[in-house]
Design an enzyme around this catalytic site. Structure first.
Site, PDB file in Angstrom:
ATOM      1  N   HIS A 141      -6.155  -7.390  -0.095  1.00 31.48           N
ATOM      2  CA  HIS A 141      -6.368  -5.963  -0.369  1.00 31.48           C
ATOM      3  C   HIS A 141      -5.695  -5.559  -1.687  1.00 31.48           C
ATOM      4  CE1 HIS A 141      -6.622  -6.496   4.041  1.00 31.48           C
ATOM      5  NE2 HIS A 141      -7.596  -5.608   3.950  1.00 31.48           N
ATOM      6  N   HIS A 195       0.823  -1.224   0.000  1.00 31.08           N
ATOM      7  CA  HIS A 195       0.000   0.000   0.000  1.00 31.08           C
ATOM      8  C   HIS A 195       0.858   1.277   0.000  1.00 31.08           C
ATOM      9  CE1 HIS A 195      -3.599  -2.304   0.643  1.00 31.08           C
ATOM     10  NE2 HIS A 195      -3.240  -2.745   1.814  1.00 31.08           N
ATOM     11  N   ASP A 226      -2.585 -10.717  -2.105  1.00 32.58           N
ATOM     12  CA  ASP A 226      -3.093 -10.221  -0.819  1.00 32.58           C
ATOM     13  C   ASP A 226      -4.578  -9.876  -0.985  1.00 32.58           C
ATOM     14  OD1 ASP A 226      -1.904  -8.804   1.901  1.00 32.58           O
ATOM     15  OD2 ASP A 226      -3.637  -7.736   1.106  1.00 32.58           O
ATOM     16  N   ASP A 243      -4.176 -12.912   3.809  1.00 34.11           N
ATOM     17  CA  ASP A 243      -5.419 -12.456   4.437  1.00 34.11           C
ATOM     18  C   ASP A 243      -6.668 -12.831   3.631  1.00 34.11           C
ATOM     19  OD1 ASP A 243      -4.393 -10.663   2.596  1.00 34.11           O
ATOM     20  OD2 ASP A 243      -4.513  -8.916   3.916  1.00 34.11           O
TER      21      ASP A 243
HETATM   22 ZN   LIG Z   1      -3.958  -7.277   2.984  1.00 31.15          ZN
END
Ligand SMILES: [Zn+2]
Length: 349
Positions: free
Chosen positions: A164, A125, A162, A250
């Protein structure tokens, strides 16, 4: 087949505080599991160095890098509330990025065939001038720039599984045709408003950014469908010279931060496909880098599953209880097909 593991106990020194999901216990649990199950003997441990500042600043602004250093010393605060900086964070973040660079050196020199970097803080991120979503320096992006600058590689594939969206990595290479960025992620998670199928890159990089936002409950079969129908033909046409993986865990069905219903079989499948693509196009060269993954009791098994695939070993691990109904939901298929349709403008799919 030799597989490297990057690890250093100093990675535990970045401390976002009590109750924060990105805790040192994540990495501690993984390493302890590898030790207790006597698995480390199968792998080559790679000692990380601090990343050189010029490698970090190939991705991040000098101002931002200096700000992280100052905040670590307690002289300033970061504007991003969820990314906590502790006194050791600056050094640990340099050691995380540096670990990826060491893994790359070892793979390129042939010391190991592939590697997994057990590093933190995570990176995908992190933006050029900003920390975000528990991420300080973008480890994978720093690795990609290093591959280009030190080893003159022209085509690098980044696979981000991931849960996200890898928004930082996307932004860093958005106009760059030398890095094909593929991110599969839950559509309604952090960061809000990013990761849509229409974010396809810009300028010369148009067609080199691939987002696959998937709904809750996607499961192993959805990931299987996306990897086979989209990632595989993309890799075949892009023909990467090196593959980097933003390996978050995740998407696991017991993870507290997502609802993607992936099991260890799904992660095994993704690792097998990535390894196969690396063998087909990149001389087997792949480096995976830990991103998220917050179910601490399950994280060690998931990492070991991927390590077993990378090393081509049956590690004879006792799988955890995984009762998940796995069907390819029509809505999941539609979403993945929509991503494929957009990419048909650029690739034969
Ligand atoms: Zn994540």
């Amino acid at each position: 087949m030799a597989t490297g593991i990057v690890y250093h106990p100093d990675y535990l020194k970045h401390d976002p505080g009590e109750g924060h999901p990105e805790s040192p216990q994540r990495l501690e649990a993984i390493y302890k599991f590898l030790e207790e199950k006597d698995l480390l003997k199968h792998f080559t441990i790679i000692e990380p160095n601090l990343a050189l500042l010029e490698a970090v600043e190939a991705v991040h602004t000098s101002e931002y890098r200096k700000m992280v250093e100052k905040v670590s010393q307690g002289y300033a605060s970061l504007p991003d509330p969820e990314t906590v900086i502790s006194p050791d964070t600056y050094r640990v973040a340099l050691l995380a990025a540096g670990g990826v660079l060491r893994a790359i050196d070892e793979v390129i020199s042939g010391e190991v065939d592939n590697a997994f970097c057990l590093v933190r803080p995570p990176g995908h991120h992190a933006l050029p001038g900003r920390a975000m979503g528990f991420c300080v320096f973008n480890n994978v992006a720093i690795g990609a720039c290093y591959l280009r600058e030190k080893y003159q590689l022209q085509r690098i594939l980044i696979v981000d599984w991931d849960a996200h969206h890898g928004n930082g990595t996307q932004q860093i290479f958005y106009d760059d045709p030398g890095v094909l960025h593929f991110s599969i992620h839950q559509s309604d998670l952090f960061p809000e408003g990013s990761g849509w199928i229409t974010e396809i890159g810009e300028g010369k990089g148009e067609g080199f950014n691939v987002n696959v936002p998937v709904p809750r409950g996607t499961g192993d079969s959805g990931y299987y469908y996306a990897f086979n129908q989209l990632l595989k033909p993309l890799a075949h046409q892009f023909h990467p010279e090196f593959i980097l993986v933003s390996a978050g865990f995740d998407a696991y069905f017991r993870d507290p931060l997502s609802d993607l219903q992936v099991t260890s079989k799904g992660f095994r499948m993704m690792a097998e496909l990535v390894k196969e693509m690396a063998e087909n196009y990149a001389g087997g060269r792949v480096v995976a880098v830990l991103e998220g993954g917050y179910s601490i009791p399950d994280l060690p098994f998931l990492v070991a599953t991927v390590l077993g695939v990378f090393a081509g070993l049956d590690l004879d691990l006792q799988p955890p209880e995984e009762q998940v109904r796995d069907v390819l939901l029509p809505v999941t298929r539609q979403r993945i097909d929509a991503a494929i349709k957009v990419q048909k403008n650029y690739w034969k799919l």
